[in-house]
Design an enzyme around this catalytic site. Sequence first.
Site, PDB file in Angstrom:
ATOM      1  N   TYR A  61       8.533  41.005  26.282  1.00 20.11           N
ATOM      2  CA  TYR A  61       8.343  40.598  25.638  1.00 20.11           C
ATOM      3  C   TYR A  61      10.077  39.851  24.725  1.00 20.11           C
ATOM      4  O   TYR A  61       9.754  39.408  23.977  1.00 20.11           O
ATOM      5  CB  TYR A  61       8.033  41.772  24.523  1.00 20.11           C
ATOM      6  N   ASN A  97      -3.050  38.740  16.686  1.00 20.33           N
ATOM      7  CA  ASN A  97      -1.737  37.557  17.469  1.00 20.33           C
ATOM      8  C   ASN A  97      -0.431  38.487  16.557  1.00 20.33           C
ATOM      9  O   ASN A  97      -0.896  38.985  15.670  1.00 20.33           O
ATOM     10  CB  ASN A  97      -1.714  36.782  15.875  1.00 20.33           C
ATOM     11  N   HIS A 114      -3.315  43.680  15.970  1.00 20.55           N
ATOM     12  CA  HIS A 114      -2.331  43.907  17.481  1.00 20.55           C
ATOM     13  C   HIS A 114      -0.650  44.871  17.653  1.00 20.55           C
ATOM     14  O   HIS A 114      -0.938  44.275  18.658  1.00 20.55           O
ATOM     15  CB  HIS A 114      -2.692  42.860  19.207  1.00 20.55           C
ATOM     16  N   CYS A 122       9.241  53.667  18.065  1.00 22.68           N
ATOM     17  CA  CYS A 122       9.820  55.202  19.537  1.00 22.68           C
ATOM     18  C   CYS A 122       8.098  55.594  20.571  1.00 22.68           C
ATOM     19  O   CYS A 122       7.785  55.973  19.363  1.00 22.68           O
ATOM     20  CB  CYS A 122      10.170  56.434  18.848  1.00 22.68           C
ATOM     21  N   CYS A 125       8.406  59.902  19.241  1.00 20.28           N
ATOM     22  CA  CYS A 125       8.377  60.567  18.187  1.00 20.28           C
ATOM     23  C   CYS A 125       7.861  59.329  16.956  1.00 20.28           C
ATOM     24  O   CYS A 125       7.549  58.124  17.443  1.00 20.28           O
ATOM     25  CB  CYS A 125       9.951  60.489  17.177  1.00 20.28           C
ATOM     26  N   GLY A 192      -9.704  30.692  17.445  1.00 20.83           N
ATOM     27  CA  GLY A 192      -8.617  30.623  18.748  1.00 20.83           C
ATOM     28  C   GLY A 192      -8.896  31.810  19.581  1.00 20.83           C
ATOM     29  O   GLY A 192      -7.708  32.158  19.734  1.00 20.83           O
ATOM     30  N   SER A 194     -11.044  34.059  22.735  1.00 19.71           N
ATOM     31  CA  SER A 194     -11.900  34.021  24.494  1.00 19.71           C
ATOM     32  C   SER A 194     -13.264  34.878  23.784  1.00 19.71           C
ATOM     33  O   SER A 194     -13.507  34.619  24.669  1.00 19.71           O
ATOM     34  CB  SER A 194     -10.713  34.482  25.258  1.00 19.71           C
ATOM     35  N   ASN A 218     -13.484  27.167  18.161  1.00 24.87           N
ATOM     36  CA  ASN A 218     -12.808  27.330  19.641  1.00 24.87           C
ATOM     37  C   ASN A 218     -12.715  26.070  20.310  1.00 24.87           C
ATOM     38  O   ASN A 218     -13.069  24.930  20.240  1.00 24.87           O
ATOM     39  CB  ASN A 218     -13.223  28.388  20.000  1.00 24.87           C
ATOM     40  N   ALA A 236      -8.008  23.677  16.248  1.00 24.96           N
ATOM     41  CA  ALA A 236      -7.966  25.000  14.919  1.00 24.96           C
ATOM     42  C   ALA A 236      -7.614  24.282  14.445  1.00 24.96           C
ATOM     43  O   ALA A 236      -7.564  23.728  13.207  1.00 24.96           O
ATOM     44  CB  ALA A 236      -7.686  26.122  14.868  1.00 24.96           C
TER      45      ALA A 236
HETATM   46  C1  BJW Z   1      -7.829  26.867  20.671  1.00 25.95           C
HETATM   47  C2  BJW Z   1      -6.632  26.837  20.794  1.00 25.95           C
HETATM   48  C3  BJW Z   1      -6.809  25.789  19.755  1.00 25.95           C
HETATM   49  C4  BJW Z   1      -6.709  27.545  22.453  1.00 25.95           C
HETATM   50  N1  BJW Z   1      -7.751  25.513  18.459  1.00 25.95           N
HETATM   51  N2  BJW Z   1      -8.577  27.367  19.752  1.00 25.95           N
HETATM   52  C5  BJW Z   1     -16.003  48.190  25.132  1.00 25.95           C
HETATM   53  C6  BJW Z   1     -15.964  47.321  26.324  1.00 25.95           C
HETATM   54  C7  BJW Z   1     -15.608  47.323  27.307  1.00 25.95           C
HETATM   55  C8  BJW Z   1     -14.152  47.669  27.012  1.00 25.95           C
HETATM   56  C9  BJW Z   1     -13.574  47.814  26.091  1.00 25.95           C
HETATM   57  C10 BJW Z   1     -14.531  48.166  24.636  1.00 25.95           C
HETATM   58  N3  BJW Z   1     -13.605  49.245  24.322  1.00 25.95           N
HETATM   59  C11 BJW Z   1     -12.442  48.374  24.156  1.00 25.95           C
HETATM   60  C12 BJW Z   1     -12.065  48.526  25.705  1.00 25.95           C
HETATM   61  C13 BJW Z   1     -11.229  48.451  26.449  1.00 25.95           C
HETATM   62  C14 BJW Z   1      -9.825  47.546  25.957  1.00 25.95           C
HETATM   63  C15 BJW Z   1     -10.763  45.664  25.722  1.00 25.95           C
HETATM   64  O1  BJW Z   1     -10.909  44.879  25.216  1.00 25.95           O
HETATM   65  N4  BJW Z   1     -11.093  45.278  27.165  1.00 25.95           N
HETATM   66  C16 BJW Z   1     -12.010  44.095  27.101  1.00 25.95           C
HETATM   67  C17 BJW Z   1     -10.380  43.273  28.470  1.00 25.95           C
HETATM   68  C18 BJW Z   1     -13.056  44.780  28.484  1.00 25.95           C
HETATM   69  N5  BJW Z   1      -9.807  47.095  24.466  1.00 25.95           N
HETATM   70  C19 BJW Z   1      -8.830  48.482  24.447  1.00 25.95           C
HETATM   71  O2  BJW Z   1      -8.509  48.746  24.614  1.00 25.95           O
HETATM   72  C20 BJW Z   1      -8.430  48.155  22.581  1.00 25.95           C
HETATM   73  N6  BJW Z   1      -8.420  49.837  22.454  1.00 25.95           N
HETATM   74  C21 BJW Z   1      -9.106  49.578  21.814  1.00 25.95           C
HETATM   75  O3  BJW Z   1     -10.451  49.625  21.743  1.00 25.95           O
HETATM   76  O4  BJW Z   1      -9.061  51.337  21.939  1.00 25.95           O
HETATM   77  C22 BJW Z   1     -10.314  52.262  21.232  1.00 25.95           C
HETATM   78  C23 BJW Z   1     -10.508  52.616  22.953  1.00 25.95           C
HETATM   79  C24 BJW Z   1      -9.913  52.055  23.855  1.00 25.95           C
HETATM   80  C25 BJW Z   1     -10.496  52.431  26.105  1.00 25.95           C
HETATM   81  C26 BJW Z   1     -11.963  52.536  26.066  1.00 25.95           C
HETATM   82  C27 BJW Z   1     -12.400  52.319  24.897  1.00 25.95           C
HETATM   83  C28 BJW Z   1     -11.851  52.481  23.670  1.00 25.95           C
HETATM   84  C29 BJW Z   1      -7.352  47.360  22.473  1.00 25.95           C
HETATM   85  C30 BJW Z   1      -6.468  46.268  23.429  1.00 25.95           C
HETATM   86  C31 BJW Z   1      -5.573  45.395  22.920  1.00 25.95           C
HETATM   87  C32 BJW Z   1      -4.958  44.314  23.254  1.00 25.95           C
HETATM   88  N7  BJW Z   1      -3.923  43.656  23.719  1.00 25.95           N
HETATM   89  C33 BJW Z   1      -3.759  42.168  23.624  1.00 25.95           C
HETATM   90  C34 BJW Z   1      -1.835  42.288  24.393  1.00 25.95           C
HETATM   91  C35 BJW Z   1      -1.038  42.715  22.769  1.00 25.95           C
HETATM   92  C36 BJW Z   1      -0.040  42.485  23.288  1.00 25.95           C
HETATM   93  C37 BJW Z   1       0.570  41.215  23.484  1.00 25.95           C
HETATM   94  O5  BJW Z   1       0.552  40.124  22.741  1.00 25.95           O
HETATM   95  O6  BJW Z   1       1.394  40.866  24.529  1.00 25.95           O
HETATM   96  O7  BJW Z   1      -3.795  41.356  23.002  1.00 25.95           O
HETATM   97  S1  BJW Z   1      -4.086  41.738  25.781  1.00 25.95           S
HETATM   98  C38 BJW Z   1      -4.218  39.669  25.028  1.00 25.95           C
HETATM   99  O8  BJW Z   1      -5.733  39.502  24.271  1.00 25.95           O
HETATM  100  C39 BJW Z   1      -3.833  39.961  23.254  1.00 25.95           C
HETATM  101  C40 BJW Z   1      -4.621  38.967  22.549  1.00 25.95           C
HETATM  102  O9  BJW Z   1      -4.671  39.491  21.384  1.00 25.95           O
HETATM  103  C41 BJW Z   1      -6.090  39.322  23.012  1.00 25.95           C
HETATM  104  C42 BJW Z   1      -6.685  38.809  22.632  1.00 25.95           C
HETATM  105  O10 BJW Z   1      -6.781  36.748  23.834  1.00 25.95           O
HETATM  106  P1  BJW Z   1      -7.330  35.866  22.761  1.00 25.95           P
HETATM  107  O11 BJW Z   1      -6.354  35.565  21.898  1.00 25.95           O
HETATM  108  O12 BJW Z   1      -8.215  36.561  22.914  1.00 25.95           O
HETATM  109  O13 BJW Z   1      -6.432  34.918  23.206  1.00 25.95           O
HETATM  110  P2  BJW Z   1      -7.327  34.539  25.357  1.00 25.95           P
HETATM  111  O14 BJW Z   1      -5.736  33.547  25.610  1.00 25.95           O
HETATM  112  O15 BJW Z   1      -7.964  34.942  25.394  1.00 25.95           O
HETATM  113  O16 BJW Z   1      -8.230  33.079  23.878  1.00 25.95           O
HETATM  114  C43 BJW Z   1      -7.471  32.059  23.893  1.00 25.95           C
HETATM  115  C44 BJW Z   1      -8.519  31.500  22.832  1.00 25.95           C
HETATM  116  O17 BJW Z   1      -7.894  30.349  22.164  1.00 25.95           O
HETATM  117  C45 BJW Z   1      -9.424  30.366  24.544  1.00 25.95           C
HETATM  118  O18 BJW Z   1     -11.099  30.883  23.980  1.00 25.95           O
HETATM  119  C46 BJW Z   1      -9.225  28.802  24.261  1.00 25.95           C
HETATM  120  O19 BJW Z   1     -10.159  27.802  24.404  1.00 25.95           O
HETATM  121  C47 BJW Z   1      -8.765  28.869  22.802  1.00 25.95           C
HETATM  122  N8  BJW Z   1      -7.376  27.895  22.509  1.00 25.95           N
HETATM  123  N9  BJW Z   1      -6.023  26.588  21.906  1.00 25.95           N
HETATM  124  C48 BJW Z   1      -8.057  26.561  19.146  1.00 25.95           C
HETATM  125  N10 BJW Z   1      -5.120  24.309  20.059  1.00 25.95           N
END
Ligand code: BJW
Length: 246
Positions: A61, A97, A114, A122, A125, A192, A194, A218, A236
């Site tokens: 980070y 984001n 997120h 912390c 706490c 943007g 996935s 996307n 985008a």
């Molecule tokens: C362009 C472009 C351009 C490129 N123009 N486009 C139900 C079913 C199964 C699992 C779960 C569920 N509910 C919850 C879960 C568990 C889990 C989950 O989803 N797991 C799956 C992977 C299966 N979810 C969680 O744990 C969440 N919590 C929750 O739901 O709590 C309740 C709960 C917990 C446990 C069980 C059940 C319920 C929390 C999720 C936290 C995600 N955290 C992260 C890290 C954040 C900190 C950090 O930044 O380091 O968040 S992971 C990472 O992925 C980050 C992002 O915000 C997130 C999404 O990614 P994003 O933004 O989609 O990016 P990419 O890279 O994947 O895609 C980019 C896209 O852009 C691509 O498609 C490109 O083509 C496109 N692109 N350039 C337009 N110029």
Amino acid sequence: MQPLPITDRSHLLVLTGAGVSAESGIPTFRDAGGLWEGRDVREVATWDGFAADPLRVWRFYSERRQAMADVAPNAAHRALAALEARLGDRFLLATQNIDGLHQAAGSQRVVELHGNLMRSRCSACDRAPFDDRQAYRAGVAPLCGRCRAAGKDAVLRPDVVWFGELLPPGALARVEAFGRAAGRELMFLAVGTSGLVEPAASLVDAVARLGGRTWLVNAEPPANAARFDHVALGAAGALLPTLLAA
Ligand code: BJW
């Protein structure tokens, strides 16, 4: 794709992901060259990974905090901010984001699903998350001053949401309340992202259940593309200024 048919009654809910910031030079997660490439996600994006090695997570980070020094909002961020200026309270932006670029572009009605890279909190706490632009590189994980004053050692963590953690209090409730108030005037635009990470990936279904219409912009077809009414493939920054034009 035609510009979105936004009228005086429309309520627009926007969901953004890493692709929106890609044209600002911030790597996405899952694309080639993305943040997850060559990394074990469980090591840097779960509580267990942090507990096992807080310094490794802080290095990850810290590097991202440092990289923020050189980035600025792009045309996609600006198009969304301009649309919010027109729609006012009939606009809500839910972003996955953590980079703060929507706010830097002028967006005000932003729900950070997120968390935020530039805040810490912390790990023990209930002190409120605080602004923290400091990059921790000295080889020691930072400790909470409040806990230390109480005679305890507790490590600070980035104020972000890792897998298996709940979203920030009230975040989803605010999005749901916006959708319910809009009813059939609800429009949803995802940009943007996935479509792999819940609960954001299922917002499209919640909007459809409310009778709203759904759009997706996307670079490539994401996992949940078939669940949208309208899909536009492309960058985008190139598409949003046209799609959101008055
Ligand atoms: C362009 C472009 C351009 C490129 N123009 N486009 C139900 C079913 C199964 C699992 C779960 C569920 N509910 C919850 C879960 C568990 C889990 C989950 O989803 N797991 C799956 C992977 C299966 N979810 C969680 O744990 C969440 N919590 C929750 O739901 O709590 C309740 C709960 C917990 C446990 C069980 C059940 C319920 C929390 C999720 C936290 C995600 N955290 C992260 C890290 C954040 C900190 C950090 O930044 O380091 O968040 S992971 C990472 O992925 C980050 C992002 O915000 C997130 C999404 O990614 P994003 O933004 O989609 O990016 P990419 O890279 O994947 O895609 C980019 C896209 O852009 C691509 O498609 C490109 O083509 C496109 N692109 N350039 C337009 N110029």
